[in-house]
Design a protein around this motif. Structure first.
Motif, PDB file in Angstrom:
ATOM      1  N   ALA A  95     -27.097  12.477  -3.427  1.00  0.00           N
ATOM      2  CA  ALA A  95     -27.635  11.875  -2.211  1.00  0.00           C
ATOM      3  C   ALA A  95     -27.555  10.365  -2.246  1.00  0.00           C
ATOM      4  CB  ALA A  95     -29.098  12.304  -2.020  1.00  0.00           C
ATOM      5  N   ALA A  96     -27.405   9.803  -3.447  1.00  0.00           N
ATOM      6  CA  ALA A  96     -27.384   8.358  -3.570  1.00  0.00           C
ATOM      7  C   ALA A  96     -26.024   7.767  -3.271  1.00  0.00           C
ATOM      8  CB  ALA A  96     -27.801   7.956  -4.980  1.00  0.00           C
ATOM      9  N   PHE A  97     -25.001   8.619  -3.145  1.00  0.00           N
ATOM     10  CA  PHE A  97     -23.641   8.128  -2.989  1.00  0.00           C
ATOM     11  C   PHE A  97     -23.175   8.298  -1.544  1.00  0.00           C
ATOM     12  CE2 PHE A  97     -24.096   9.247  -7.420  1.00  0.00           C
ATOM     13  CZ  PHE A  97     -23.580   8.139  -8.053  1.00  0.00           C
ATOM     14  N   SER A  98     -22.507   7.310  -1.071  1.00  0.00           N
ATOM     15  CA  SER A  98     -21.988   7.337   0.294  1.00  0.00           C
ATOM     16  C   SER A  98     -20.483   7.536   0.272  1.00  0.00           C
ATOM     17  CB  SER A  98     -22.319   6.018   1.013  1.00  0.00           C
ATOM     18  OG  SER A  98     -21.606   5.930   2.222  1.00  0.00           O
ATOM     19  N   SER A  99     -19.990   8.530   1.021  1.00  0.00           N
ATOM     20  CA  SER A  99     -18.550   8.781   1.060  1.00  0.00           C
ATOM     21  C   SER A  99     -17.810   7.734   1.869  1.00  0.00           C
ATOM     22  CB  SER A  99     -18.291  10.165   1.668  1.00  0.00           C
ATOM     23  OG  SER A  99     -18.797  10.218   2.985  1.00  0.00           O
ATOM     24  N   SER A 100     -18.550   6.867   2.536  1.00  0.00           N
ATOM     25  CA  SER A 100     -17.912   5.829   3.341  1.00  0.00           C
ATOM     26  C   SER A 100     -17.919   4.473   2.664  1.00  0.00           C
ATOM     27  CB  SER A 100     -18.626   5.717   4.702  1.00  0.00           C
ATOM     28  OG  SER A 100     -19.979   5.344   4.508  1.00  0.00           O
ATOM     29  N   SER A 101     -18.217   4.459   1.355  1.00  0.00           N
ATOM     30  CA  SER A 101     -18.246   3.188   0.623  1.00  0.00           C
ATOM     31  C   SER A 101     -16.891   2.498   0.704  1.00  0.00           C
ATOM     32  CB  SER A 101     -18.608   3.438  -0.847  1.00  0.00           C
ATOM     33  OG  SER A 101     -19.868   4.042  -0.940  1.00  0.00           O
ATOM     34  N   ARG A 102     -16.887   1.217   0.905  1.00  0.00           N
ATOM     35  CA  ARG A 102     -15.635   0.478   1.026  1.00  0.00           C
ATOM     36  C   ARG A 102     -15.024   0.208  -0.331  1.00  0.00           C
ATOM     37  NH1 ARG A 102     -16.619  -4.798   4.271  1.00  0.00           N
ATOM     38  NH2 ARG A 102     -18.340  -4.905   2.809  1.00  0.00           N
ATOM     39  N   HIS A 103     -13.729   0.079  -0.357  1.00  0.00           N
ATOM     40  CA  HIS A 103     -13.030  -0.272  -1.585  1.00  0.00           C
ATOM     41  C   HIS A 103     -13.371  -1.691  -2.003  1.00  0.00           C
ATOM     42  CE1 HIS A 103     -10.134   2.907  -2.640  1.00  0.00           C
ATOM     43  NE2 HIS A 103     -10.260   3.251  -1.375  1.00  0.00           N
ATOM     44  N   ASN A 104     -13.501  -1.901  -3.278  1.00  0.00           N
ATOM     45  CA  ASN A 104     -13.556  -3.243  -3.845  1.00  0.00           C
ATOM     46  C   ASN A 104     -12.125  -3.654  -4.123  1.00  0.00           C
ATOM     47  OD1 ASN A 104     -13.539  -5.229  -6.038  1.00  0.00           O
ATOM     48  ND2 ASN A 104     -15.748  -4.895  -6.121  1.00  0.00           N
ATOM     49  N   GLY A 105     -11.724  -4.891  -3.771  1.00  0.00           N
ATOM     50  CA  GLY A 105     -10.347  -5.313  -3.969  1.00  0.00           C
ATOM     51  C   GLY A 105      -9.884  -5.182  -5.402  1.00  0.00           C
ATOM     52  N   TYR A 106     -10.791  -5.458  -6.346  1.00  0.00           N
ATOM     53  CA  TYR A 106     -10.428  -5.360  -7.751  1.00  0.00           C
ATOM     54  C   TYR A 106     -10.126  -3.921  -8.139  1.00  0.00           C
ATOM     55  CZ  TYR A 106     -10.661  -6.165 -12.808  1.00  0.00           C
ATOM     56  OH  TYR A 106     -10.368  -6.237 -14.154  1.00  0.00           O
ATOM     57  N   ASP A 107     -10.794  -2.944  -7.501  1.00  0.00           N
ATOM     58  CA  ASP A 107     -10.526  -1.542  -7.801  1.00  0.00           C
ATOM     59  C   ASP A 107      -9.083  -1.154  -7.478  1.00  0.00           C
ATOM     60  OD1 ASP A 107     -13.100  -1.165  -8.648  1.00  0.00           O
ATOM     61  OD2 ASP A 107     -13.811  -0.348  -6.753  1.00  0.00           O
ATOM     62  N   ASP A 108      -8.467  -1.857  -6.550  1.00  0.00           N
ATOM     63  CA  ASP A 108      -7.087  -1.540  -6.183  1.00  0.00           C
ATOM     64  C   ASP A 108      -6.095  -1.887  -7.275  1.00  0.00           C
ATOM     65  OD1 ASP A 108      -7.972  -0.653  -3.721  1.00  0.00           O
ATOM     66  OD2 ASP A 108      -7.669  -2.581  -2.732  1.00  0.00           O
ATOM     67  N   THR A 109      -6.555  -2.544  -8.336  1.00  0.00           N
ATOM     68  CA  THR A 109      -5.654  -2.915  -9.432  1.00  0.00           C
ATOM     69  C   THR A 109      -5.657  -1.908 -10.566  1.00  0.00           C
ATOM     70  OG1 THR A 109      -7.326  -4.217 -10.641  1.00  0.00           O
ATOM     71  CG2 THR A 109      -6.100  -5.354  -8.910  1.00  0.00           C
ATOM     72  N   ILE A 110      -6.414  -0.822 -10.446  1.00  0.00           N
ATOM     73  CA  ILE A 110      -6.526   0.149 -11.538  1.00  0.00           C
ATOM     74  C   ILE A 110      -5.159   0.703 -11.925  1.00  0.00           C
ATOM     75  CG2 ILE A 110      -7.421   2.436 -12.124  1.00  0.00           C
ATOM     76  CD1 ILE A 110      -9.968   1.730 -10.622  1.00  0.00           C
ATOM     77  N   HIS A 111      -4.284   0.920 -10.944  1.00  0.00           N
ATOM     78  CA  HIS A 111      -2.973   1.487 -11.260  1.00  0.00           C
ATOM     79  C   HIS A 111      -2.147   0.571 -12.164  1.00  0.00           C
ATOM     80  CE1 HIS A 111      -2.088  -1.145  -7.826  1.00  0.00           C
ATOM     81  NE2 HIS A 111      -0.851  -1.193  -8.288  1.00  0.00           N
ATOM     82  N   ASN A 112      -2.512  -0.707 -12.271  1.00  0.00           N
ATOM     83  CA  ASN A 112      -1.776  -1.626 -13.149  1.00  0.00           C
ATOM     84  C   ASN A 112      -1.915  -1.247 -14.626  1.00  0.00           C
ATOM     85  OD1 ASN A 112      -1.431  -2.905 -10.721  1.00  0.00           O
ATOM     86  ND2 ASN A 112      -2.510  -4.786 -11.280  1.00  0.00           N
ATOM     87  N   LEU A 113      -2.891  -0.388 -14.937  1.00  0.00           N
ATOM     88  CA  LEU A 113      -3.101   0.027 -16.328  1.00  0.00           C
ATOM     89  C   LEU A 113      -2.010   0.978 -16.826  1.00  0.00           C
ATOM     90  CD1 LEU A 113      -6.941   0.672 -16.058  1.00  0.00           C
ATOM     91  CD2 LEU A 113      -5.875  -1.192 -17.349  1.00  0.00           C
ATOM     92  N   LYS A 114      -1.208   1.540 -15.941  1.00  0.00           N
ATOM     93  CA  LYS A 114      -0.201   2.526 -16.349  1.00  0.00           C
ATOM     94  C   LYS A 114       1.056   1.819 -16.856  1.00  0.00           C
ATOM     95  CE  LYS A 114       0.360   6.483 -14.734  1.00  0.00           C
ATOM     96  NZ  LYS A 114       0.711   7.692 -13.958  1.00  0.00           N
TER      97      LYS A 114
END
Length: 724
Positions: free
Chosen positions: A26-45
């Motif tokens: 109940a504490a989590f919202s499915s409409s939470s916006r992306h953090n720009g830094y989160d978009d860099t996770i794929h750089n770890l591959k």
């Protein structure tokens, strides 16, 4: 593209965790916006096609590392030397990171400069928009890291791993950006994320011996704030077709492991055949109120203990392991239980090629916890400022302390503290100062390091303090206090600055008392900042053993004695306790390279040896550091043997940067120069382990040498209990 589902931002996670039922859906919202830094996770591959540069390319450490990585197969395309040019190791040298980005088009940079230069090097890489930045340096000041994360949170190009991390390595793609011991790695299908370097090497070694190998290993580091955390790594492993199963290696400090447990719970619900996951947690035997080697290895207010982290992961179906040497067999078991073809995975690992491109039931007894008396809220660091000095410092910022008022109707706790998940400073607030309630009622209110706390953040904190209904004068004083605490915190480069508040009898103003100031040693030791502050260090509170350990770069912490026959317990001290008739004389002195491995060694010794047929446990935590020398080993023996409780010394080494033969030479030096009069058990694994065993064997000294951890522990138990 990674992850079609929406991911929570760090602020969302913190908000959810502040609710009574932490982790509730109940504490989590499915409409939470992306953090720009989160978009860099794929750089770890990373992989075979990843183009790597080195900052500090021509330096001794970078040169040795680059040469070794290139020979292994890493695609090093050049490097940077400020205002430099030409070639090095047959690769181009550029004068700046921006020039290297324009001409060499790198996917990643490894930063190999000293701690006092590291922050500027990271910032230069961010400004040049390097996709992946690996910072290996230890002792980068916390405030430099928070400023860097303020930059990272406002962009979506660069991802940071570290600092204080061995780095990231693709065994399949033969791409190493860090200083991991290459002979330990083998191509395979297990993804690893770890805080500890030495424990990650232990894990890798176990998998290699079991024949399942590794896909991608991400060592996030042991600093207070990490550029990449467990959830980031899990999201990569979920989408990685080369990863069939996952290992987490955690430790006390922060909430990353609990956040991983929340992620795993959701993952198991939404995926039909989830990848098997196993984990290990270190720090069950950590001394309350002590920083256990890694800068971030301490439990802050509202953060979980090693035990709570273990329980959180276990409760969501993670297979728990008490020592990473067991991971090889455990992973084969849980892969088979999941229906995956273990023989096929082993064969695939054996035949793995350099094919990764850049974008492309066994149960374990839970380690027991040594019971402590009371709750310790304060970190015990080498910088100790008496109450009078703390009062004078705060007074210079307009914060006037009073004595504790008698029986105030209510008290409140407020300060500035790191918010590790948000990677930012925060206002820390609780509507009580009762130590038994603080951990449950405290909340953090993060804010941007460069901007400082906004009016809204301050008002939110005041509301949680339950001062929003206070008289206007008191409420205004609380808001002004928070701003002054922030000014002090930033200018003095503190880690924690907390005070207790109480409303005066007239209820129209606040009283401030009981300050707690916790400063960052690295600001002075690495960058020579805050010299005036560190000149206030109260040297009379520093023992001779502490001084000797600090001078040698050793973290040495005597642990509390177990319960005596009469039921009393030796209180935890910063110096070895004096000898009494009631003290045990059969404890184990531990000498380990790496903070994570040292914590785990203490945990396992206690689990294996504190009950029949044995009756002993660890006497101390001792981390020689990742770059231990023969002289360091000699000093370590001297410190350990100064404790009269020690009856046997256990040297547990997994060689990475630390070479096993060098450790062996240090042990021999200790016998000659320190006068070792207690039995010594040595377990050597990793770099040059065979040579280390040979050196010990040829010395003809009373040393019991092993390469198997369990055999070594059993021998320690026998010797500590009167065996030979």
């Amino acid at each position: 593209m990674l992850l079609q589902r929406t991911r929570l931002t760090p602020r969302d996670v913190l908000w959810a965790r502040s609710l009574p039922c932490r982790g509730s859906q109940a504490a989590f919202s499915s409409s939470s916006r992306h953090n720009g830094y989160d978009d860099t996770i794929h750089n770890l591959k990373i992989g075979a096609n990843t183009r790597v540069i080195f900052q500090g390319f021509t330096g001794k450490l970078a040169t040795a590392n680059a040469k070794e990585s290139m020979e292994w197969g890493t695609n090093v395309v050049g490097g940077v030397k400020p205002n430099g040019s030409g070639e090095h190791l047959g690769k181009p040298v550029l004068p700046s990171v921006r020039a290297a980005m324009e001409q060499l088009k790198p996917d990643a940079t490894g930063i190999y400069v000293a701690a006092h230069q590291a922050a500027a090097a990271i910032e230069e890489a961010i400004e040049a928009e390097i996709p992946l930045i690996i910072a290996v340096a230890e002792h980068i000041p916390l405030h430099d890291i928070m400023r860097i994360h303020s930059m990272l949170q406002s962009q979506s190009k660069s991802r940071l791993v570290g600092a204080n991390a061995p780095g990231i390595i693709s065994a399949i793609g033969r791409c190493r950006i860090g200083f991991q011991p290459l002979p330990t790695f083998s191509p395979g299908h297990i993804g690893i994320v770890a805080k500890s370097g030495t424990l990650s090497y232990e894990t890798v070694g176990s998998l290699t011996r079991a024949g399942v190998g590794q896909s991608l290993c991400i060592a996030v580091g042991g600093d207070v704030i990490a550029g990449t955390n467990f959830v980031d790594a899990l999201e990569v492993f979920e989408q990685d077709e080369d990863t069939e199963a996952i290992i987490l290696v955690g430790e006390l400090g922060g909430t990353s492991e609990e956040e991983a447990a929340d992620w795993i719970k959701d993952y198991r619900k939404r995926v039909k055949n989830p990848k098997p996951i196993a984990a290990s947690i270190g720090g069950f035997q950590a001394s309350p109120g002590k920083v256990m080697g890694h800068a971030g290895a301490w439990t802050g207010l509202g953060e979980g203990t090693a035990e709570s982290k273990y329980k959180a992961l276990e409760s969501v179906g993670v297979t728990m392991v008490d020592h990473p040497a067991k991971f090889g067999g455990v992973m084969k078991d849980i892969l088979a239980q999941s229906g995956r073809n273990v023989k096929k995975i082993e064969q695939s690992a054996a035949n793995a090629q350099q094919r990764r491109s850049y974008y492309t039931s066994r149960t374990t007894a839970r380690p027991s916890v040594t019971k402590t008396h009371g709750v310790s809220l304060q970190q015990k660091r080498s910088l100790h400022l008496p109450a009078e000095q703390s009062s004078d410092l705060l007074k210079s910022y307009g914060i006037n302390l009073t004595s504790q008022p008698p029986s105030p109707p209510s008290t409140h706790y407020v300060g500035i503290s790191p918010a590790r998940t948000a990677r930012a400073p925060s206002i820390i607030a609780a509507p009580t100062s009762n130590p038994e309630q603080l951990h449950q009622r405290v909340r953090r209110f993060p804010f941007d390091y460069r901007e400082g706390p906004t009016t809204q953040v301050i008002n939110d904190a005041i509301a949680h303090l339950q001062l929003d209904a206070a008289p206007p004068k008191a409420k205004a004083q609380a808001a002004e206090l928070i701003q002054k605490l922030w000014n002090f915190y930033k200018e003095k480069e503190a880690i924690d600055v907390h005070v207790t508040l109480a409303l005066s009898q007239t209820q129209d103003e606040i009283k401030i008392y009981n300050p707690y100031l916790f400063f960052d040693d690295a600001a002075f030791k690495s960058n020579k900042r805050q010299a005036n502050l560190h000149a206030l260090r109260h040297k009379s509170s520093i023992s001779a053993t502490d001084s000797e350990a600090e001078a040698a770069g050793i973290v040495y912490i005597p642990l509390a004695s177990p319960t005596f026959a009469n039921g009393t317990t030796q209180k935890d001290t910063q110096t070895p306790p004096s000898s009494t008739a009631q003290e045990p004389r059969n404890l184990v002195g531990t000498l380990v390279n790496g903070a994570g491995l040292a914590m785990n060694t203490n945990d396992v010794l206690h689990t294996r040896l504190s009950s029949p047929p044995y009756s002993t446990t660890s006497a101390n935590f001792l981390d020689t550091g990742g770059k231990a020398t023969s002289a360091t080993i000699k000093t370590s023996f001297k410190l350990i043997l100064s404790d009269p409780r020690v009856s046997v010394v256990f040297v547990n080494i997994f060689g990475g940067l630390t070479l096993c033969d060098m450790i062996a030479e240090g042990i021999i030096m200790a016998f000659k120069e320190v006068g070792v009069d207690k039995p010594v058990v040595v377990r050597l694994r990793g770099t040059n382990e065979e040579l280390g065993q040979k050196v010990l064997g040829e010395a003809k000294l009373p040393i019991h040498a092993f390469d198997d951890f369990e055999e070594a522990v059993r021998k320690v138990g026998e010797l500590a209990n009167g065996g030979k």
